[in-house]
Design a protein around this motif. Structure first.
Motif, PDB file in Angstrom:
ATOM      1  N   LEU A  79       0.770  -1.055   0.092  1.00  0.00           N
ATOM      2  CA  LEU A  79      -0.127   0.012   0.085  1.00  0.00           C
ATOM      3  C   LEU A  79       0.797   1.164  -0.003  1.00  0.00           C
ATOM      4  O   LEU A  79       1.810   1.239   0.748  1.00  0.00           O
ATOM      5  CB  LEU A  79      -0.870   0.007   1.254  1.00  0.00           C
ATOM      6  N   THR A  80       0.591   2.236  -0.699  1.00  0.00           N
ATOM      7  CA  THR A  80       1.417   3.457  -1.082  1.00  0.00           C
ATOM      8  C   THR A  80       0.177   4.561  -0.912  1.00  0.00           C
ATOM      9  O   THR A  80      -0.905   4.336  -0.860  1.00  0.00           O
ATOM     10  CB  THR A  80       1.997   3.545  -2.003  1.00  0.00           C
ATOM     11  N   LYS A  81       0.846   5.670  -0.637  1.00  0.00           N
ATOM     12  CA  LYS A  81      -0.079   7.040  -0.823  1.00  0.00           C
ATOM     13  C   LYS A  81      -0.982   6.997   0.422  1.00  0.00           C
ATOM     14  O   LYS A  81      -2.174   7.384   0.279  1.00  0.00           O
ATOM     15  CB  LYS A  81      -0.402   7.285  -2.118  1.00  0.00           C
ATOM     16  N   GLY A  82      -0.626   6.507   1.618  1.00  0.00           N
ATOM     17  CA  GLY A  82      -1.667   6.496   2.596  1.00  0.00           C
ATOM     18  C   GLY A  82      -2.644   5.640   2.535  1.00  0.00           C
ATOM     19  O   GLY A  82      -4.062   5.606   3.054  1.00  0.00           O
ATOM     20  N   GLY A  83      -2.545   4.279   1.790  1.00  0.00           N
ATOM     21  CA  GLY A  83      -3.698   3.312   1.515  1.00  0.00           C
ATOM     22  C   GLY A  83      -4.327   3.487   0.386  1.00  0.00           C
ATOM     23  O   GLY A  83      -5.299   3.023   0.046  1.00  0.00           O
ATOM     24  N   LYS A  84      -4.022   4.708  -0.459  1.00  0.00           N
ATOM     25  CA  LYS A  84      -4.786   5.127  -1.667  1.00  0.00           C
ATOM     26  C   LYS A  84      -4.331   4.488  -2.700  1.00  0.00           C
ATOM     27  O   LYS A  84      -5.162   4.158  -3.732  1.00  0.00           O
ATOM     28  CB  LYS A  84      -4.736   6.524  -1.685  1.00  0.00           C
ATOM     29  N   ASN A  85      -3.416   3.681  -2.938  1.00  0.00           N
ATOM     30  CA  ASN A  85      -2.776   2.626  -4.142  1.00  0.00           C
ATOM     31  C   ASN A  85      -2.546   1.399  -3.395  1.00  0.00           C
ATOM     32  O   ASN A  85      -1.697   1.374  -2.383  1.00  0.00           O
ATOM     33  CB  ASN A  85      -1.450   3.689  -4.740  1.00  0.00           C
ATOM     34  N   LEU A  86      -2.829   0.609  -4.151  1.00  0.00           N
ATOM     35  CA  LEU A  86      -2.426  -0.879  -3.824  1.00  0.00           C
ATOM     36  C   LEU A  86      -1.764  -1.570  -4.992  1.00  0.00           C
ATOM     37  O   LEU A  86      -2.350  -1.470  -6.157  1.00  0.00           O
ATOM     38  CB  LEU A  86      -3.760  -1.696  -3.294  1.00  0.00           C
ATOM     39  N   GLU A  91       2.657 -14.355  -8.316  1.00  0.00           N
ATOM     40  CA  GLU A  91       4.080 -15.249  -7.887  1.00  0.00           C
ATOM     41  C   GLU A  91       5.021 -14.904  -8.694  1.00  0.00           C
ATOM     42  O   GLU A  91       6.285 -15.052  -8.412  1.00  0.00           O
ATOM     43  CB  GLU A  91       3.723 -16.637  -7.822  1.00  0.00           C
ATOM     44  N   THR A  92       4.987 -14.477  -9.991  1.00  0.00           N
ATOM     45  CA  THR A  92       5.943 -14.059 -11.005  1.00  0.00           C
ATOM     46  C   THR A  92       6.517 -12.931 -10.912  1.00  0.00           C
ATOM     47  O   THR A  92       7.508 -12.329 -11.622  1.00  0.00           O
ATOM     48  CB  THR A  92       5.367 -14.511 -12.348  1.00  0.00           C
ATOM     49  N   GLY A  93       5.893 -12.035  -9.963  1.00  0.00           N
ATOM     50  CA  GLY A  93       6.359 -10.396 -10.068  1.00  0.00           C
ATOM     51  C   GLY A  93       5.745  -9.665 -10.762  1.00  0.00           C
ATOM     52  O   GLY A  93       6.078  -8.543 -10.766  1.00  0.00           O
ATOM     53  N   THR A  94       4.710 -10.058 -11.413  1.00  0.00           N
ATOM     54  CA  THR A  94       3.885  -9.071 -12.494  1.00  0.00           C
ATOM     55  C   THR A  94       3.023  -8.141 -11.404  1.00  0.00           C
ATOM     56  O   THR A  94       2.228  -8.642 -10.800  1.00  0.00           O
ATOM     57  CB  THR A  94       2.958  -9.814 -13.338  1.00  0.00           C
ATOM     58  N   PRO A  95       3.275  -6.948 -11.579  1.00  0.00           N
ATOM     59  CA  PRO A  95       2.505  -5.807 -10.810  1.00  0.00           C
ATOM     60  C   PRO A  95       1.150  -5.407 -11.241  1.00  0.00           C
ATOM     61  O   PRO A  95       0.790  -5.611 -12.657  1.00  0.00           O
ATOM     62  CB  PRO A  95       3.436  -4.653 -10.920  1.00  0.00           C
ATOM     63  N   TYR A  96       0.143  -5.442 -10.427  1.00  0.00           N
ATOM     64  CA  TYR A  96      -1.181  -5.222 -10.792  1.00  0.00           C
ATOM     65  C   TYR A  96      -1.455  -3.984  -9.889  1.00  0.00           C
ATOM     66  O   TYR A  96      -1.948  -4.119  -8.621  1.00  0.00           O
ATOM     67  CB  TYR A  96      -2.163  -6.173 -10.689  1.00  0.00           C
ATOM     68  N   PRO A  97      -1.124  -2.672 -10.425  1.00  0.00           N
ATOM     69  CA  PRO A  97      -1.617  -1.524  -9.638  1.00  0.00           C
ATOM     70  C   PRO A  97      -3.171  -1.070  -9.771  1.00  0.00           C
ATOM     71  O   PRO A  97      -3.958  -1.218 -10.517  1.00  0.00           O
ATOM     72  CB  PRO A  97      -0.672  -0.425 -10.432  1.00  0.00           C
ATOM     73  N   TYR A  98      -3.598  -0.659  -8.507  1.00  0.00           N
ATOM     74  CA  TYR A  98      -5.076  -0.209  -8.460  1.00  0.00           C
ATOM     75  C   TYR A  98      -4.955   1.087  -7.355  1.00  0.00           C
ATOM     76  O   TYR A  98      -4.220   1.293  -6.605  1.00  0.00           O
ATOM     77  CB  TYR A  98      -5.889  -1.120  -7.450  1.00  0.00           C
ATOM     78  N   GLU A  99      -6.012   1.966  -7.746  1.00  0.00           N
ATOM     79  CA  GLU A  99      -6.353   3.029  -6.895  1.00  0.00           C
ATOM     80  C   GLU A  99      -7.286   2.389  -5.896  1.00  0.00           C
ATOM     81  O   GLU A  99      -8.015   1.382  -6.337  1.00  0.00           O
ATOM     82  CB  GLU A  99      -7.056   4.131  -7.404  1.00  0.00           C
ATOM     83  N   LEU A 107     -13.779  -3.029   0.048  1.00  0.00           N
ATOM     84  CA  LEU A 107     -12.445  -2.547  -0.565  1.00  0.00           C
ATOM     85  C   LEU A 107     -12.885  -2.579  -2.066  1.00  0.00           C
ATOM     86  O   LEU A 107     -13.671  -3.287  -2.815  1.00  0.00           O
ATOM     87  CB  LEU A 107     -11.745  -3.709  -0.333  1.00  0.00           C
ATOM     88  N   ILE A 108     -12.534  -1.432  -2.580  1.00  0.00           N
ATOM     89  CA  ILE A 108     -12.581  -1.018  -4.116  1.00  0.00           C
ATOM     90  C   ILE A 108     -11.419  -0.872  -4.632  1.00  0.00           C
ATOM     91  O   ILE A 108     -10.414  -0.117  -4.177  1.00  0.00           O
ATOM     92  CB  ILE A 108     -13.634   0.452  -4.192  1.00  0.00           C
ATOM     93  N   LEU A 109     -11.122  -1.617  -5.647  1.00  0.00           N
ATOM     94  CA  LEU A 109      -9.722  -1.603  -6.462  1.00  0.00           C
ATOM     95  C   LEU A 109     -10.352  -1.215  -7.941  1.00  0.00           C
ATOM     96  O   LEU A 109     -11.017  -1.678  -8.638  1.00  0.00           O
ATOM     97  CB  LEU A 109      -9.450  -2.853  -6.574  1.00  0.00           C
ATOM     98  N   ASP A 110      -9.581   0.009  -8.215  1.00  0.00           N
ATOM     99  CA  ASP A 110      -9.792   0.586  -9.569  1.00  0.00           C
ATOM    100  C   ASP A 110      -8.713   0.683 -10.284  1.00  0.00           C
ATOM    101  O   ASP A 110      -7.693   1.005 -10.102  1.00  0.00           O
ATOM    102  CB  ASP A 110     -10.428   1.962  -9.161  1.00  0.00           C
ATOM    103  N   SER A 111      -8.893  -0.009 -11.653  1.00  0.00           N
ATOM    104  CA  SER A 111      -7.676  -0.056 -12.461  1.00  0.00           C
ATOM    105  C   SER A 111      -8.029   0.448 -13.751  1.00  0.00           C
ATOM    106  O   SER A 111      -9.335   0.723 -14.070  1.00  0.00           O
ATOM    107  CB  SER A 111      -7.160  -1.459 -12.586  1.00  0.00           C
ATOM    108  N   LYS A 112      -7.370   0.410 -14.887  1.00  0.00           N
ATOM    109  CA  LYS A 112      -7.506   0.967 -16.216  1.00  0.00           C
ATOM    110  C   LYS A 112      -8.468   0.056 -16.643  1.00  0.00           C
ATOM    111  O   LYS A 112      -9.251   0.363 -17.698  1.00  0.00           O
ATOM    112  CB  LYS A 112      -6.320   1.161 -17.046  1.00  0.00           C
ATOM    113  N   GLU A 113      -8.814  -1.324 -16.556  1.00  0.00           N
ATOM    114  CA  GLU A 113      -9.471  -2.367 -17.183  1.00  0.00           C
ATOM    115  C   GLU A 113     -10.772  -2.397 -16.664  1.00  0.00           C
ATOM    116  O   GLU A 113     -11.785  -2.807 -17.022  1.00  0.00           O
ATOM    117  CB  GLU A 113      -8.873  -3.551 -17.234  1.00  0.00           C
TER     118      GLU A 113
END
Length: 121
Positions: A79-86, A91-99, A107-113
């Motif tokens: 979690l970054t930005k005080g919990g605003k970004n997750l 397991e392969t290290g591929t990142p999936y960023p969410y607001e 819990l609300i996860l918002d991505s481009k897709e």
């Protein structure tokens, strides 16, 4: 002089740790996906699979397991930005960023897709 610098550094470090863990305690739990709002084309069958199998479990040691768009068996999260970004890494290290928006039971996860809403279970 050196003691005062050490004390200031200790206070600064404690403050950073405190703020970085702000949303983390709310996140540590199991969550079930309840809604999927696609932002890009997504077939009904894929959406139904995500709704049926979609579940995430976050642990205190920074690991995550479950199913989002694919199975996550030994992932990690940050979690970054005080919990605003997750950021969830599989397991392969591929990142999936969410607001992220984290409350006591949602819990609300918002991505481009897509935008996913999860409820605490």
């Amino acid at each position: 002089m050196k003691k005062s610098k050490l004390i200031i550094f200790g206070i600064l470090l404690a403050t950073i740790v405190l703020f970085s863990c702000k949303g983390r305690n709310k996140l540590i739990h199991s969550w079930k996906i309840t809604t999927v709002e696609a932002k890009t084309p997504l077939s009904d069958s894929v959406k139904n699979i995500i709704l049926k199998q979609g579940k995430l479990t976050f642990t205190e040691d920074g690991h995550v397991n479950g199913y989002l768009e694919d199975e996550i068996t030994n992932g990690t999260f940050a979690l970054t930005k005080g919990g605003k970004n997750l950021i969830i890494k599989d397991e392969t290290g591929t990142p999936y960023p969410y607001e992220s928006t984290i409350t006591s039971d949602e819990l609300i996860l918002d991505s481009k897709e897509m935008k996913l809403t999860l409820k605490k279970i």
